[in-house]
Scaffold this motif. Structure first.
Motif, PDB file in Angstrom:
ATOM      1  N   SER A  16     -23.920  -1.790  27.303  1.00 61.72           N
ATOM      2  CA  SER A  16     -24.608  -2.005  26.034  1.00 61.72           C
ATOM      3  C   SER A  16     -25.865  -1.167  25.900  1.00 61.72           C
ATOM      4  N   GLY A  17     -26.621  -1.019  26.953  1.00 64.16           N
ATOM      5  CA  GLY A  17     -27.847  -0.258  26.897  1.00 64.16           C
ATOM      6  C   GLY A  17     -29.006  -0.990  26.250  1.00 64.16           C
ATOM      7  N   SER A  18     -28.775  -2.166  25.706  1.00 64.97           N
ATOM      8  CA  SER A  18     -29.832  -2.922  25.036  1.00 64.97           C
ATOM      9  C   SER A  18     -30.161  -4.168  25.825  1.00 64.97           C
ATOM     10  N   LYS A  19     -31.436  -4.295  26.190  1.00 65.82           N
ATOM     11  CA  LYS A  19     -31.861  -5.452  26.975  1.00 65.82           C
ATOM     12  C   LYS A  19     -32.836  -6.321  26.198  1.00 65.82           C
ATOM     13  N   ASP A  20     -33.073  -6.020  24.893  1.00 66.19           N
ATOM     14  CA  ASP A  20     -34.097  -6.729  24.146  1.00 66.19           C
ATOM     15  C   ASP A  20     -33.530  -7.765  23.175  1.00 66.19           C
ATOM     16  N   LYS A  21     -32.281  -8.135  23.288  1.00 61.50           N
ATOM     17  CA  LYS A  21     -31.703  -9.138  22.404  1.00 61.50           C
ATOM     18  C   LYS A  21     -32.144 -10.530  22.827  1.00 61.50           C
ATOM     19  N   ALA A  22     -32.330 -11.378  21.821  1.00 60.16           N
ATOM     20  CA  ALA A  22     -32.736 -12.757  22.090  1.00 60.16           C
ATOM     21  C   ALA A  22     -31.565 -13.523  22.704  1.00 60.16           C
ATOM     22  N   PRO A  23     -31.867 -14.517  23.526  1.00 56.90           N
ATOM     23  CA  PRO A  23     -30.794 -15.346  24.075  1.00 56.90           C
ATOM     24  C   PRO A  23     -30.038 -16.040  22.947  1.00 56.90           C
ATOM     25  N   ILE A  24     -28.787 -16.286  23.181  1.00 58.06           N
ATOM     26  CA  ILE A  24     -27.948 -16.914  22.169  1.00 58.06           C
ATOM     27  C   ILE A  24     -28.375 -18.371  21.957  1.00 58.06           C
ATOM     28  N   HIS A  25     -28.310 -18.813  20.727  1.00 58.40           N
ATOM     29  CA  HIS A  25     -28.663 -20.191  20.374  1.00 58.40           C
ATOM     30  C   HIS A  25     -27.722 -21.145  21.131  1.00 58.40           C
ATOM     31  N   PRO A  26     -28.219 -22.247  21.670  1.00 66.71           N
ATOM     32  CA  PRO A  26     -27.376 -23.185  22.432  1.00 66.71           C
ATOM     33  C   PRO A  26     -26.154 -23.676  21.648  1.00 66.71           C
ATOM     34  N   PHE A  27     -26.314 -23.870  20.360  1.00 64.86           N
ATOM     35  CA  PHE A  27     -25.190 -24.284  19.512  1.00 64.86           C
ATOM     36  C   PHE A  27     -24.091 -23.221  19.534  1.00 64.86           C
ATOM     37  N   ASN A  28     -24.488 -21.973  19.391  1.00 66.20           N
ATOM     38  CA  ASN A  28     -23.525 -20.871  19.395  1.00 66.20           C
ATOM     39  C   ASN A  28     -22.880 -20.697  20.767  1.00 66.20           C
ATOM     40  N   ARG A  29     -23.652 -20.943  21.812  1.00 65.10           N
ATOM     41  CA  ARG A  29     -23.103 -20.864  23.175  1.00 65.10           C
ATOM     42  C   ARG A  29     -21.966 -21.882  23.321  1.00 65.10           C
ATOM     43  N   GLU A  30     -22.199 -23.108  22.836  1.00 66.58           N
ATOM     44  CA  GLU A  30     -21.142 -24.116  22.880  1.00 66.58           C
ATOM     45  C   GLU A  30     -19.928 -23.670  22.073  1.00 66.58           C
ATOM     46  N   LEU A  31     -20.169 -23.130  20.883  1.00 70.64           N
ATOM     47  CA  LEU A  31     -19.070 -22.686  20.024  1.00 70.64           C
ATOM     48  C   LEU A  31     -18.238 -21.600  20.695  1.00 70.64           C
ATOM     49  N   LEU A  32     -18.889 -20.607  21.273  1.00 73.89           N
ATOM     50  CA  LEU A  32     -18.150 -19.526  21.937  1.00 73.89           C
ATOM     51  C   LEU A  32     -17.393 -20.029  23.157  1.00 73.89           C
ATOM     52  N   THR A  33     -17.985 -20.944  23.899  1.00 69.67           N
ATOM     53  CA  THR A  33     -17.295 -21.547  25.044  1.00 69.67           C
ATOM     54  C   THR A  33     -16.071 -22.322  24.563  1.00 69.67           C
ATOM     55  N   ALA A  34     -16.237 -23.073  23.489  1.00 74.44           N
ATOM     56  CA  ALA A  34     -15.123 -23.859  22.942  1.00 74.44           C
ATOM     57  C   ALA A  34     -13.988 -22.947  22.487  1.00 74.44           C
ATOM     58  N   ILE A  35     -14.324 -21.837  21.838  1.00 76.63           N
ATOM     59  CA  ILE A  35     -13.293 -20.895  21.402  1.00 76.63           C
ATOM     60  C   ILE A  35     -12.551 -20.333  22.606  1.00 76.63           C
ATOM     61  N   ASN A  36     -13.280 -19.960  23.642  1.00 79.39           N
ATOM     62  CA  ASN A  36     -12.646 -19.433  24.854  1.00 79.39           C
ATOM     63  C   ASN A  36     -11.683 -20.457  25.455  1.00 79.39           C
ATOM     64  N   MET A  37     -12.118 -21.701  25.502  1.00 81.53           N
ATOM     65  CA  MET A  37     -11.263 -22.736  26.105  1.00 81.53           C
ATOM     66  C   MET A  37     -10.032 -23.018  25.244  1.00 81.53           C
ATOM     67  N   LEU A  38     -10.187 -22.951  23.932  1.00 83.20           N
ATOM     68  CA  LEU A  38      -9.018 -23.123  23.059  1.00 83.20           C
ATOM     69  C   LEU A  38      -8.018 -21.990  23.291  1.00 83.20           C
ATOM     70  N   CYS A  39      -8.515 -20.762  23.388  1.00 84.21           N
ATOM     71  CA  CYS A  39      -7.629 -19.615  23.620  1.00 84.21           C
ATOM     72  C   CYS A  39      -6.901 -19.745  24.951  1.00 84.21           C
ATOM     73  N   ILE A  40      -7.591 -20.222  25.964  1.00 86.08           N
ATOM     74  CA  ILE A  40      -6.949 -20.434  27.263  1.00 86.08           C
ATOM     75  C   ILE A  40      -5.898 -21.526  27.152  1.00 86.08           C
ATOM     76  N   SER A  41      -6.237 -22.609  26.499  1.00 91.27           N
ATOM     77  CA  SER A  41      -5.305 -23.731  26.367  1.00 91.27           C
ATOM     78  C   SER A  41      -4.060 -23.343  25.581  1.00 91.27           C
ATOM     79  N   TRP A  42      -4.247 -22.632  24.490  1.00 88.55           N
ATOM     80  CA  TRP A  42      -3.122 -22.229  23.654  1.00 88.55           C
ATOM     81  C   TRP A  42      -2.479 -20.928  24.145  1.00 88.55           C
TER      82      TRP A  42
END
Length: 120
Positions: A16-42
Motif C-alpha cells: 500500500s505504501g500508506s501508513k497514515d490511515k486512521a484505524p477502522i471503526h469498531p463497528f466496521n471491523r465487526e461488519l467486515l469480520t461478519a462478511i468474511n465468516m459468511l463467505c467462509i460458511s457459504w
C-alpha cells in the motif's frame, strides 16, 4: 482457522505504501469480520452486494457503515437453512479452530432499530 478481530487498517500492507490511515471503526471491523465468516460458511467469494459493502466500508473506514449492516443482515436472512450468522460460525467451529467472535455493536444497532436480527 483462527480469525483475529484486530485493528485492521484498510490498505495497510506491504504494497500500500500508506501508513497514515486512521484505524477502522469498531463497528466496521465487526461488519467486515461478519462478511468474511459468511463467505467462509457459504463457501463463496464476495460478489455484487457483499463486495459493494466491503468496498464502501473500507473507503469510509472511520464512519460506521449503518446501511451496510442493514443490507448484510438481509443477505444473512437468505440462508437456505435459515441460520443466523452465529449458528453458521458455531457449525464451522465444530470442525475448525475458530476464535470466539462477538458482534455486539451490530447486534445492538439491529435490536435498537427493531430489525429482525440474523447476526446475534
Amino acid at each position: 482457522m483462527i480469525h483475529e478481530q484486530g485493528n485492521y487498517v484498510p490498505g495497510d500492507g506491504n504494497s500500500s505504501g500508506s501508513k497514515d490511515k486512521a484505524p477502522i471503526h469498531p463497528f466496521n471491523r465487526e461488519l467486515l469480520t461478519a462478511i468474511n465468516m459468511l463467505c467462509i460458511s457459504w463457501d463463496i467469494i464476495p460478489e455484487s452486494g457483499l463486495e459493494s459493502i466491503i468496498k464502501f466500508t473500507n473507503n469510509k473506514s472511520t464512519d460506521p457503515n449503518l446501511n451496510g449492516i442493514e443490507w448484510f443482515n438481509k443477505i444473512v436472512a437468505k440462508d437456505a437453512r435459515k441460520r443466523t450468522l452465529r449458528q453458521m460460525i458455531d457449525e464451522l467451529r465444530e470442525t475448525n479452530d475458530i476464535k470466539e467472535m462477538r458482534f455486539d455493536l451490530m447486534n445492538q444497532y439491529l435490536n435498537e432499530k427493531g430489525f429482525e436480527n440474523y447476526i446475534r
